[in-house]
Write a protein that holds these residues in place. Structure first.
Motif, PDB file in Angstrom:
ATOM      1  N   SER A   5       0.845  -1.200   0.000  1.00  0.00           N
ATOM      2  CA  SER A   5       0.000   0.000   0.000  1.00  0.00           C
ATOM      3  C   SER A   5       0.881   1.251   0.000  1.00  0.00           C
ATOM      4  N   LEU A   6       0.261   2.389  -0.330  1.00  0.00           N
ATOM      5  CA  LEU A   6       1.003   3.662  -0.318  1.00  0.00           C
ATOM      6  C   LEU A   6       1.606   3.910   1.064  1.00  0.00           C
ATOM      7  N   ILE A   7       0.829   3.619   2.106  1.00  0.00           N
ATOM      8  CA  ILE A   7       1.315   3.878   3.472  1.00  0.00           C
ATOM      9  C   ILE A   7       2.555   3.023   3.765  1.00  0.00           C
ATOM     10  N   GLN A   8       2.464   1.738   3.406  1.00  0.00           N
ATOM     11  CA  GLN A   8       3.628   0.842   3.596  1.00  0.00           C
ATOM     12  C   GLN A   8       4.836   1.352   2.829  1.00  0.00           C
ATOM     13  N   PHE A   9       4.596   1.740   1.568  1.00  0.00           N
ATOM     14  CA  PHE A   9       5.661   2.233   0.701  1.00  0.00           C
ATOM     15  C   PHE A   9       6.337   3.448   1.338  1.00  0.00           C
ATOM     16  N   LEU A  10       5.508   4.372   1.868  1.00  0.00           N
ATOM     17  CA  LEU A  10       6.070   5.590   2.463  1.00  0.00           C
ATOM     18  C   LEU A  10       6.868   5.262   3.721  1.00  0.00           C
ATOM     19  N   ILE A  11       6.406   4.290   4.493  1.00  0.00           N
ATOM     20  CA  ILE A  11       7.152   3.897   5.707  1.00  0.00           C
ATOM     21  C   ILE A  11       8.525   3.342   5.295  1.00  0.00           C
ATOM     22  N   GLU A  12       8.510   2.495   4.248  1.00  0.00           N
ATOM     23  CA  GLU A  12       9.795   1.929   3.784  1.00  0.00           C
ATOM     24  C   GLU A  12      10.725   3.032   3.270  1.00  0.00           C
ATOM     25  N   GLU A  13      10.156   4.003   2.567  1.00  0.00           N
ATOM     26  CA  GLU A  13      10.976   5.105   2.044  1.00  0.00           C
ATOM     27  C   GLU A  13      11.500   5.995   3.171  1.00  0.00           C
ATOM     28  N   LEU A  23       6.758  15.033   5.608  1.00  0.00           N
ATOM     29  CA  LEU A  23       6.461  14.996   4.173  1.00  0.00           C
ATOM     30  C   LEU A  23       5.644  13.747   3.820  1.00  0.00           C
ATOM     31  N   SER A  24       5.986  12.613   4.436  1.00  0.00           N
ATOM     32  CA  SER A  24       5.254  11.392   4.074  1.00  0.00           C
ATOM     33  C   SER A  24       3.805  11.489   4.551  1.00  0.00           C
ATOM     34  N   LEU A  25       3.583  12.129   5.700  1.00  0.00           N
ATOM     35  CA  LEU A  25       2.217  12.327   6.187  1.00  0.00           C
ATOM     36  C   LEU A  25       1.451  13.263   5.246  1.00  0.00           C
ATOM     37  N   LEU A  26       2.141  14.295   4.767  1.00  0.00           N
ATOM     38  CA  LEU A  26       1.506  15.244   3.844  1.00  0.00           C
ATOM     39  C   LEU A  26       1.071  14.528   2.557  1.00  0.00           C
ATOM     40  N   ILE A  27       1.932  13.659   2.044  1.00  0.00           N
ATOM     41  CA  ILE A  27       1.588  12.913   0.824  1.00  0.00           C
ATOM     42  C   ILE A  27       0.345  12.033   1.081  1.00  0.00           C
ATOM     43  N   GLU A  28       0.311  11.422   2.247  1.00  0.00           N
ATOM     44  CA  GLU A  28      -0.860  10.599   2.594  1.00  0.00           C
ATOM     45  C   GLU A  28      -2.131  11.426   2.645  1.00  0.00           C
ATOM     46  N   VAL A  29      -2.033  12.639   3.202  1.00  0.00           N
ATOM     47  CA  VAL A  29      -3.217  13.506   3.306  1.00  0.00           C
ATOM     48  C   VAL A  29      -3.688  13.914   1.902  1.00  0.00           C
ATOM     49  N   VAL A  30      -2.739  14.264   1.036  1.00  0.00           N
ATOM     50  CA  VAL A  30      -3.107  14.652  -0.337  1.00  0.00           C
ATOM     51  C   VAL A  30      -3.763  13.454  -1.038  1.00  0.00           C
ATOM     52  N   ALA A  31      -3.187  12.267  -0.861  1.00  0.00           N
ATOM     53  CA  ALA A  31      -3.733  11.071  -1.514  1.00  0.00           C
ATOM     54  C   ALA A  31      -5.149  10.788  -1.004  1.00  0.00           C
ATOM     55  N   ARG A  32      -5.373  11.010   0.295  1.00  0.00           N
ATOM     56  CA  ARG A  32      -6.706  10.770   0.866  1.00  0.00           C
ATOM     57  C   ARG A  32      -7.712  11.765   0.268  1.00  0.00           C
ATOM     58  N   ALA A  33      -7.296  13.021   0.118  1.00  0.00           N
ATOM     59  CA  ALA A  33      -8.187  14.031  -0.481  1.00  0.00           C
ATOM     60  C   ALA A  33      -8.515  13.626  -1.922  1.00  0.00           C
ATOM     61  N   CYS A  34      -7.516  13.101  -2.633  1.00  0.00           N
ATOM     62  CA  CYS A  34      -7.744  12.711  -4.035  1.00  0.00           C
ATOM     63  C   CYS A  34      -8.715  11.529  -4.128  1.00  0.00           C
ATOM     64  N   LYS A  35      -8.740  10.687  -3.108  1.00  0.00           N
ATOM     65  CA  LYS A  35      -9.729   9.596  -3.107  1.00  0.00           C
ATOM     66  C   LYS A  35     -11.132  10.190  -3.042  1.00  0.00           C
ATOM     67  N   ARG A  36     -11.289  11.270  -2.265  1.00  0.00           N
ATOM     68  CA  ARG A  36     -12.609  11.919  -2.184  1.00  0.00           C
ATOM     69  C   ARG A  36     -12.959  12.586  -3.514  1.00  0.00           C
ATOM     70  N   ILE A  37     -11.961  13.154  -4.187  1.00  0.00           N
ATOM     71  CA  ILE A  37     -12.229  13.759  -5.505  1.00  0.00           C
ATOM     72  C   ILE A  37     -12.634  12.657  -6.494  1.00  0.00           C
ATOM     73  N   ALA A  38     -11.976  11.491  -6.381  1.00  0.00           N
ATOM     74  CA  ALA A  38     -12.311  10.366  -7.263  1.00  0.00           C
ATOM     75  C   ALA A  38     -13.768   9.957  -7.055  1.00  0.00           C
ATOM     76  N   VAL A  39     -14.215   9.934  -5.803  1.00  0.00           N
ATOM     77  CA  VAL A  39     -15.609   9.569  -5.516  1.00  0.00           C
ATOM     78  C   VAL A  39     -16.543  10.592  -6.160  1.00  0.00           C
ATOM     79  N   ALA A  40     -16.199  11.880  -6.011  1.00  0.00           N
ATOM     80  CA  ALA A  40     -17.051  12.944  -6.583  1.00  0.00           C
ATOM     81  C   ALA A  40     -17.092  12.855  -8.112  1.00  0.00           C
ATOM     82  N   THR A  41     -15.938  12.635  -8.745  1.00  0.00           N
ATOM     83  CA  THR A  41     -15.932  12.572 -10.224  1.00  0.00           C
ATOM     84  C   THR A  41     -16.669  11.315 -10.702  1.00  0.00           C
ATOM     85  N   ASN A  42     -16.505  10.212  -9.971  1.00  0.00           N
ATOM     86  CA  ASN A  42     -17.159   8.952 -10.380  1.00  0.00           C
ATOM     87  C   ASN A  42     -18.681   9.041 -10.347  1.00  0.00           C
TER      88      ASN A  42
END
Ligand code: FDP
Length: 337
Positions: A5-13, A23-42
């Motif tokens: 998963s992205l979270i696992q990947f970021l922990i390894e990085e 920074l890794s937490l920020l990337i996770e937050v942006v990715a979570r927001a994009c999941k909500r945008i994906a729901v809205a566009t879908n």
């Protein structure tokens, strides 16, 4: 194969020292927001999200409802987390400060919340593009000038393409990696690590309707591609143009190719079509980290010293050898005067 998963990947990085905790937490937050945008566009027409918002952004472009919704989702998700000093977006003239009630972090986030908006209503892929910079030391209330850092200083960049699958492509300077959203589980799963763009290609993306307005070296370059096997390039080229930069770049990341939004007589006064800070720079970082090249047709995009938050530039990016040929034609024409 065990999925990562992205979270696992970021922990390894993080363990490898490639990214810090904030920074890794920020990337996770942006990715979570994009999941909500994906729901809205879908949801499309069923979510009542299609059509114009009836407003314009600061660049005089009509805003779609989904532009506004996506902007709000990203702002809201990022306000309270404590990783950011400020945000800037295509949809807002000035940077948005972090409200006083929340802790501030050391990063600046820039985004184009929904790129390719002309494609929303016709159910063609759109996307989010983002770039992350470090907030200069000692700056507690960042203004536009603090965002004006060259692309080479980006700490991370990414895009999410909302297509048949929702896909996140990410770099923080250690390769370019792709994650596909598993909708049932709700997680981004690593689908390609260390993507490499082929150096050569026979596929290009450009809005051909602007041809008569281009500069002479661009006319020459595309003319040679169109001449195909009978012309000086000695091979046939194919053309693709989605008119969503994220989708066109994602094709290049997947099978090679080149994307051009060159200067033309109509947009010359503005400096180009695409925005440097939240379109050209993040895409250039992603492409370079995958072995490709990104220029303005004359110089490296990431080397530019920005002069404005919403500055526009010409964009040539993708398979290295092809970007080099097109750039060489422009530099050569400039030298010849
Ligand atoms: P859009 O204005 O629809 O958001 O970001 C600008 C952009 O789309 C890119 O995504 C796309 O590549 C380009 O503009 C499309 O330009 P044309 O209208 O000239 O096709």
């Amino acid at each position: 194969m065990k999925s990562i998963s992205l979270i696992q990947f970021l922990i390894e990085e993080r363990r490898a020292g490639h990214v810090n905790a904030e920074l890794s937490l920020l990337i996770e937050v942006v990715a979570r927001a994009c999941k909500r945008i994906a729901v809205a566009t879908n949801k499309g027409a069923l979510g009542g999200v299609l059509g114009d918002a009836g407003t314009g952004n600061i660049q005089g472009e009509a805003q779609k409802k989904l532009d506004v919704i996506s902007n709000e989702i990203l702002l809201e998700a990022n306000a309270w987390g404590g990783q950011l000093a400020a945000c800037a977006s295509e949809e807002m003239e000035d940077p948005q400060p972090i409200p006083d009630m929340y802790p501030k972090g050391h990063h600046l986030l820039l985004f184009d919340p929904l790129d390719g908006s002309s494609n929303i209503d016709v159910n063609i892929s759109v996307g989010t593009i983002f770039s992350i910079l470090r907030c200069p030391d000692g700056v507690t209330e960042p203004k536009a000038e603090h965002f004006l850092q060259p692309g080479t200083t980006q700490l991370a960049a990414g895009y999410v393409v909302y297509g048949p699958a929702t896909v996140l492509v990410l770099t923080f300077g250690h390769g370019t990696h792709e994650f596909t959203l598993d909708r049932e589980v709700g997680s981004f799963i690593l689908s390609r690590r260390d993507i490499r763009i082929p150096e050569e290609t026979a596929e290009f993306a450009i809005n051909m309707s602007n041809q008569r307005h281009w500069e002479t070296p661009m006319q020459r370059y595309i003319g040679e591609l169109l001449a195909g096997v009978d012309g000086p390039r000695g091979k046939d080229f194919n053309m693709r143009w989605v008119a969503s930069m994220v989708a066109d770049v994602h094709r290049i990341i997947t099978r090679g190719g080149v994307f051009f939004y060159p200067l033309d007589a109509k947009i010359k006064a503005k400096g180009g079509k695409l925005r440097l800070m939240y379109e050209a720079n993040p895409m250039a970082f992603i492409i370079e980290q995958a072995g490709g090249a990104a220029t303005t047709g004359r110089e490296r995009i990431m080397g530019l010293q920005p002069t404005g938050l919403h500055q526009r530039v010409p964009v040539f990016l993708g398979s290295r050898k092809e970007v080099e040929v097109a750039t060489h034609y422009h530099v050569e024409a400039d030298r010849a005067g």
